[in-house]
Design an enzyme around this catalytic site. Structure first.
Site, PDB file in Angstrom:
ATOM      1  N   ARG A   1       0.893  -1.157   0.000  1.00 11.92           N
ATOM      2  CA  ARG A   1       0.000   0.000   0.000  1.00 11.92           C
ATOM      3  C   ARG A   1       0.930   1.204   0.000  1.00 11.92           C
ATOM      4  O   ARG A   1       1.704   1.414   0.935  1.00 11.92           O
ATOM      5  CB  ARG A   1      -0.903  -0.013   1.230  1.00 11.92           C
ATOM      6  CG  ARG A   1      -1.897   1.159   1.284  1.00 11.92           C
ATOM      7  CD  ARG A   1      -1.361   2.310   2.101  1.00 11.92           C
ATOM      8  NE  ARG A   1      -2.315   3.409   2.211  1.00 11.92           N
ATOM      9  CZ  ARG A   1      -2.043   4.580   2.786  1.00 11.92           C
ATOM     10  NH1 ARG A   1      -0.832   4.814   3.283  1.00 11.92           N
ATOM     11  NH2 ARG A   1      -2.964   5.507   2.852  1.00 11.92           N
TER      12      ARG A   1
ATOM     13  N   ASP B   1       1.926   5.017   0.205  1.00  8.71           N
ATOM     14  CA  ASP B   1       1.423   6.220   0.860  1.00  8.71           C
ATOM     15  C   ASP B   1       1.740   7.475   0.035  1.00  8.71           C
ATOM     16  O   ASP B   1       2.827   7.597  -0.543  1.00  8.71           O
ATOM     17  CB  ASP B   1       2.058   6.330   2.247  1.00  8.71           C
ATOM     18  CG  ASP B   1       1.560   7.527   3.019  1.00  8.71           C
ATOM     19  OD1 ASP B   1       0.380   7.541   3.403  1.00  8.71           O
ATOM     20  OD2 ASP B   1       2.371   8.470   3.226  1.00  8.71           O
TER      21      ASP B   1
ATOM     22  N   VAL C   1       1.052   8.986  -2.914  1.00  7.25           N
ATOM     23  CA  VAL C   1       1.676   8.845  -4.224  1.00  7.25           C
ATOM     24  C   VAL C   1       1.525  10.115  -5.060  1.00  7.25           C
ATOM     25  O   VAL C   1       2.118  10.207  -6.158  1.00  7.25           O
ATOM     26  CB  VAL C   1       1.075   7.641  -4.980  1.00  7.25           C
ATOM     27  CG1 VAL C   1       1.436   6.348  -4.282  1.00  7.25           C
ATOM     28  CG2 VAL C   1      -0.435   7.785  -5.131  1.00  7.25           C
ATOM     29  N   ARG C   2       0.780  11.099  -4.578  1.00  5.76           N
ATOM     30  CA  ARG C   2       0.708  12.379  -5.288  1.00  5.76           C
ATOM     31  C   ARG C   2       2.047  13.115  -5.260  1.00  5.76           C
ATOM     32  O   ARG C   2       2.272  14.046  -6.041  1.00  5.76           O
ATOM     33  CB  ARG C   2      -0.343  13.277  -4.634  1.00  5.76           C
ATOM     34  CG  ARG C   2      -1.773  12.942  -4.994  1.00  5.76           C
ATOM     35  CD  ARG C   2      -2.742  13.818  -4.229  1.00  5.76           C
ATOM     36  NE  ARG C   2      -2.418  15.237  -4.371  1.00  5.76           N
ATOM     37  CZ  ARG C   2      -2.966  16.211  -3.654  1.00  5.76           C
ATOM     38  NH1 ARG C   2      -3.866  15.917  -2.723  1.00  5.76           N
ATOM     39  NH2 ARG C   2      -2.634  17.472  -3.865  1.00  5.76           N
TER      40      ARG C   2
ATOM     41  N   GLU D   1      -2.250   5.455  -2.768  1.00  5.28           N
ATOM     42  CA  GLU D   1      -3.140   6.412  -2.107  1.00  5.28           C
ATOM     43  C   GLU D   1      -3.053   7.757  -2.838  1.00  5.28           C
ATOM     44  O   GLU D   1      -2.211   8.600  -2.524  1.00  5.28           O
ATOM     45  CB  GLU D   1      -2.756   6.580  -0.637  1.00  5.28           C
ATOM     46  CG  GLU D   1      -3.714   7.496   0.118  1.00  5.28           C
ATOM     47  CD  GLU D   1      -3.061   8.215   1.296  1.00  5.28           C
ATOM     48  OE1 GLU D   1      -3.796   8.707   2.169  1.00  5.28           O
ATOM     49  OE2 GLU D   1      -1.812   8.319   1.330  1.00  5.28           O
TER      50      GLU D   1
ATOM     51  N   TRP E   1      -5.078  10.715  -2.952  1.00  2.40           N
ATOM     52  CA  TRP E   1      -6.192  11.388  -2.294  1.00  2.40           C
ATOM     53  C   TRP E   1      -6.256  12.833  -2.785  1.00  2.40           C
ATOM     54  O   TRP E   1      -5.360  13.629  -2.522  1.00  2.40           O
ATOM     55  CB  TRP E   1      -6.012  11.336  -0.776  1.00  2.40           C
ATOM     56  CG  TRP E   1      -7.224  11.836  -0.017  1.00  2.40           C
ATOM     57  CD1 TRP E   1      -8.352  12.391  -0.524  1.00  2.40           C
ATOM     58  CD2 TRP E   1      -7.399  11.811   1.403  1.00  2.40           C
ATOM     59  NE1 TRP E   1      -9.228  12.727   0.458  1.00  2.40           N
ATOM     60  CE2 TRP E   1      -8.673  12.371   1.675  1.00  2.40           C
ATOM     61  CE3 TRP E   1      -6.622  11.380   2.466  1.00  2.40           C
ATOM     62  CZ2 TRP E   1      -9.160  12.517   2.964  1.00  2.40           C
ATOM     63  CZ3 TRP E   1      -7.117  11.510   3.747  1.00  2.40           C
ATOM     64  CH2 TRP E   1      -8.384  12.084   3.994  1.00  2.40           C
TER      65      TRP E   1
ATOM     66  N   LYS F   1     -23.235   4.418 -16.320  1.00  4.08           N
ATOM     67  CA  LYS F   1     -22.227   3.667 -15.571  1.00  4.08           C
ATOM     68  C   LYS F   1     -22.079   4.240 -14.163  1.00  4.08           C
ATOM     69  O   LYS F   1     -22.513   5.360 -13.888  1.00  4.08           O
ATOM     70  CB  LYS F   1     -20.875   3.726 -16.297  1.00  4.08           C
ATOM     71  CG  LYS F   1     -20.885   3.056 -17.670  1.00  4.08           C
ATOM     72  CD  LYS F   1     -19.508   3.127 -18.295  1.00  4.08           C
ATOM     73  CE  LYS F   1     -19.479   2.430 -19.655  1.00  4.08           C
ATOM     74  NZ  LYS F   1     -18.129   2.487 -20.269  1.00  4.08           N
TER      75      LYS F   1
ATOM     76  N   ASP G   1      -7.382   7.517   8.174  1.00  9.78           N
ATOM     77  CA  ASP G   1      -7.322   8.982   8.035  1.00  9.78           C
ATOM     78  C   ASP G   1      -8.713   9.601   8.058  1.00  9.78           C
ATOM     79  O   ASP G   1      -8.957  10.583   8.761  1.00  9.78           O
ATOM     80  CB  ASP G   1      -6.623   9.355   6.716  1.00  9.78           C
ATOM     81  CG  ASP G   1      -5.114   9.152   6.792  1.00  9.78           C
ATOM     82  OD1 ASP G   1      -4.542   9.444   7.857  1.00  9.78           O
ATOM     83  OD2 ASP G   1      -4.527   8.698   5.800  1.00  9.78           O
TER      84      ASP G   1
ATOM     85  N   TRP H   1     -30.641 -10.165  -4.180  1.00  8.65           N
ATOM     86  CA  TRP H   1     -31.222 -11.374  -4.752  1.00  8.65           C
ATOM     87  C   TRP H   1     -30.155 -12.118  -5.552  1.00  8.65           C
ATOM     88  O   TRP H   1     -29.316 -11.492  -6.229  1.00  8.65           O
ATOM     89  CB  TRP H   1     -32.379 -11.048  -5.689  1.00  8.65           C
ATOM     90  CG  TRP H   1     -33.610 -10.513  -5.016  1.00  8.65           C
ATOM     91  CD1 TRP H   1     -34.705 -11.215  -4.623  1.00  8.65           C
ATOM     92  CD2 TRP H   1     -33.885  -9.140  -4.699  1.00  8.65           C
ATOM     93  NE1 TRP H   1     -35.639 -10.382  -4.068  1.00  8.65           N
ATOM     94  CE2 TRP H   1     -35.163  -9.096  -4.097  1.00  8.65           C
ATOM     95  CE3 TRP H   1     -33.167  -7.950  -4.839  1.00  8.65           C
ATOM     96  CZ2 TRP H   1     -35.737  -7.914  -3.654  1.00  8.65           C
ATOM     97  CZ3 TRP H   1     -33.731  -6.766  -4.394  1.00  8.65           C
ATOM     98  CH2 TRP H   1     -35.009  -6.754  -3.796  1.00  8.65           C
TER      99      TRP H   1
END
Length: 650
Positions: free
Chosen positions: A423, A425, A427-428, A450, A452, A512, A532, A647
């Protein structure tokens, strides 16, 4: 006191009144007779009582009473002796019963082997437990009388002759062994076992039809079983989807269900030790991968301000405890995803200018490893390829030595510690191209980034069109070459508003789903809350009363859903979430399953996922029988009223 006595003689009737004292002085010799009037007549009466005689009578009476008391005492003593005698008798009978060890079988054996004649065996040597022997030796039994007295009538001569004619001629009874040895009757002589024909040892004859048939049947059965096993293997392979056969870091098997195994406060406990025993339950409930907290030494206890990357003694536990926790996950067939922080790293020392930009430990970097446009840490590297994280030095991933060190560290976590995937953290902060290089070098089973980013709002209200937001997330996934998936933050934000009677937000103009799930479902990792957004931070908490509607949505739709620790174990939603996971597995839903939305309005939302599941959210009055396009027979699997209903196709 006076006594009145009426006395008459034959000639003259008189009444005399006698005083009590005169009564005791008289002695009577009385002759009485009855008159016609019923009165008693005493003739020639002389009344006289002697006082000595009275004393003698009293003494005799006293002696009689004394003897009576003595006799009573003697009687009581005899009764006690009788009770004691009965008790001793019972004990004696119990002892005799215990000593009677000779069973009926032993008795018969002793008689037939001439060890002891039956008439010489004492009664105390025979143990009678009821049954046949009791019927024979019981004096009251009919069989005993028949044995002792013979039949009730004599057998006629003609019947005796017939009995003699049909009775087998047994040899006479032998009294001792000498007679047996000299007798003309011989004992039964059995053949040697090796001379007896045996089916197990018999060999088939040549050209025997039956033998050939049996052999051919056995060969056919073996071939049939081999074909059945081969067909079963092929059937299993045919049922498996390509995502399950081949692991890809962006999708895993395509059927992953991730569990975030910690919250913001987990660092306050020995978390690895607490989490490891839950592996069995997680696997049983359908979880396939567990996201573990950041493992490295960190300035902040939660682990998101790492310093020495090779020091895995953190607030969550020691390196040995971490390896034990991962082993427990593997023991129950769960993937262990490590939370790795690659965007930034906290320094150990200050530079000559007093800036914290000198790193220690095995990776002893300097300011050259920090991006040059970081305003706080005087980096001497290249400009950042992403957003700046202002709380710690941002690492320059354009440097070759930095990327090589990161790849070696990731492979060390994979090979030495046991992690299966990542995972990633924040990544921006750096380009997805570097993420692609790290993933290709470490070859994880599954990777999540991530990314965000904020959604679009207008006038304080969430905009319906969130295409720009989901496009930014997809751009980052594209930069990784599709080697990593990303959290579907778009879907989370839309669910916040859509579940408050605005279900129309869950369908875009093309019919969609409106999040990343609608454009690239295989790379969308859906969630409703994490450490977070929720927990004790609460930066963006999911509406508490809509939690299960949120899980009903993400666990029945494509993408890879994530279950949060707090909801599963602390909020009491363990069983209802497990029920939704079971529905997902029964319906065979995976990250690429197709979605057909039937209704999305203020009252509710209805969609069919794949070919075997339909679901409804909200108060919309709907069931599969009301839909013209839904063929087949459907059975309700989950019914939570106005919250959600599921169902499955029968």
């Amino acid at each position: 006191m006076k006594y009145t006595l009426t006395c008459r003689n034959h000639s003259n009737s008189k009444r005399k009144l006698l005083q009590k004292s005169d009564y005791y002085k008289s002695r009577a010799a009385v002759c009485c007779s009855m008159g016609d009037s019923g009165e008693a007549f005493i003739d020639n009466t002389v009344l006289e009582i002697n006082e000595d005689d009275l004393i003698t009578a009293k003494k005799a009476l006293h002696e009689a009473l004394s003897r009576q008391e003595a006799l009573e005492k003697e009687r009581c003593q005899l009764l006690e002796e009788l009770a004691a005698s009965k008790l001793k008798q019972q004990e004696l009978l119990s002892t005799i019963t215990q000593k009677k060890k000779m069973t009926i079988k032993d008795l018969a054996k002793s008689v037939f082997l001439k060890k002891k004649p039956l008439d010489e065996i004492g009664e105390d040597e025979i143990t009678v437990n009821g049954g046949r022997l009791a019927l024979i030796i019981d004096d009251d039994s009919q069989k005993s009388k028949l044995i002792n007295d013979g039949p009730r009538r004599e057998i006629p001569v003609w019947m005796a002759r017939r009995i003699d004619s049909v009775r087998p001629k047994f040899p006479p009874r032998k009294i001792d062994f000498s007679e047996v040895n000299t007798s003309q009757f011989k004992s039964l002589e059995l053949p040697n076992p090796t001379e007896v024909w045996s089916i197990a040892q018999a060999k088939p004859k040549d050209r025997d039809t039956l033998t050939n048939y049996v052999v051919e049947k056995e060969v056919i059965q073996k071939k049939r079983k081999a074909l059945e096993r081969a067909l079963q293997r092929k059937t299993i392979q045919w049922q498996e989807t390509p995502e399950e056969i081949k692991l890809e870091p962006g999708t895993g098997t395509g059927r992953e269900i991730v569990f975030q195994g910690f919250n913001w406060e987990s660092c306050r406990k020995k978390w690895y030790v607490d989490l490891a025993p839950k592996a069995a339950d997680l696997s049983k409930c359908g979880i396939t991968a567990v996201w573990l907290p950041p493992p490295t030494e960190s300035v902040a206890p939660q682990g998101y301000m790492p310093s020495d990357l090779y020091n895995l003694n953190s607030s969550y536990g020691t390196q040995e405890e971490l390896k034990y926790c991962i082993e427990e996950m593997h023991k129950h067939h769960l993937l262990a995803l490590g939370d790795v922080v690659l965007n930034h790293r906290c320094a150990h020392k200050q530079s000559e200018n007093g800036v914290w930009n000198i790193f220690g430990g095995k990776l002893a970097w300097g300011p050259e490893a920090i991006v040059s446009d970081d305003p706080n840490f005087q980096g001497r590297g290249n400009p950042s390829s992403g957003d700046i994280f202002h709380a710690a030095p941002n690492i320059d991933h354009s440097q070759d030595f930095v990327r090589n060190d990161v790849k070696q560290w990731l492979n060390w976590l994979r090979n030495n510690i046991g992690y299966d995937g990542w995972r990633l953290d924040f990544v921006r902060g750096f380009s997805g191209e570097y993420v692609k290089e790290y993933i290709e070098a470490s070859n994880p089973a599954f990777a999540i980034g991530e990314y965000w980013d904020s959604l679009a709002y207008e006038g304080g209200n969430l905009c319906y069109n969130q295409d720009a937001h989901r496009q930014r997330v997809i751009n980052w996934i594209n930069a990784t070459g599709g080697t990593s998936s990303a959290f579907d933050v778009t879907t989370k934000g839309i669910l916040h508003s859509a579940l408050h009677n605005q279900y129309w937000r869950l369908i875009d103009p093309n019919g969609k789903p409106t999040g990343v799930m609608g454009w690239w479902p295989s790379r969308a990792v859906t969630f409703v809350e994490n450490h977070d957004t929720g927990s004790t931070q609460g930066h963006w908490p999911f509406p508490r009363d809509k939690l299960m509607q949120g899980y009903a949505y993400i666990l029945t739709h494509p993408g890879t859903p994530v279950v949060f620790y707090d909801h599963f174990y602390d909020f009491g939603l363990h069983d209802v979430i497990t029920e939704l996971i079971e529905a997902r597995k029964r319906a065979g839903i995976h990250c690429r399953s197709l979605v057909k939305i039937y209704h999305a309005n203020n009252d509710g939302y209805v969609a069919g996922i794949g070919d075997t599941l339909v679901m409804k959210l909200g108060q919309l009055n709907w069931n599969p029988s009301k839909e013209i396009d839904l063929d087949g027979s459907w059975q309700k699997f989950v019914d939570k009223g106005s919250d959600y209903q599921l169902w499955l196709r029968m």
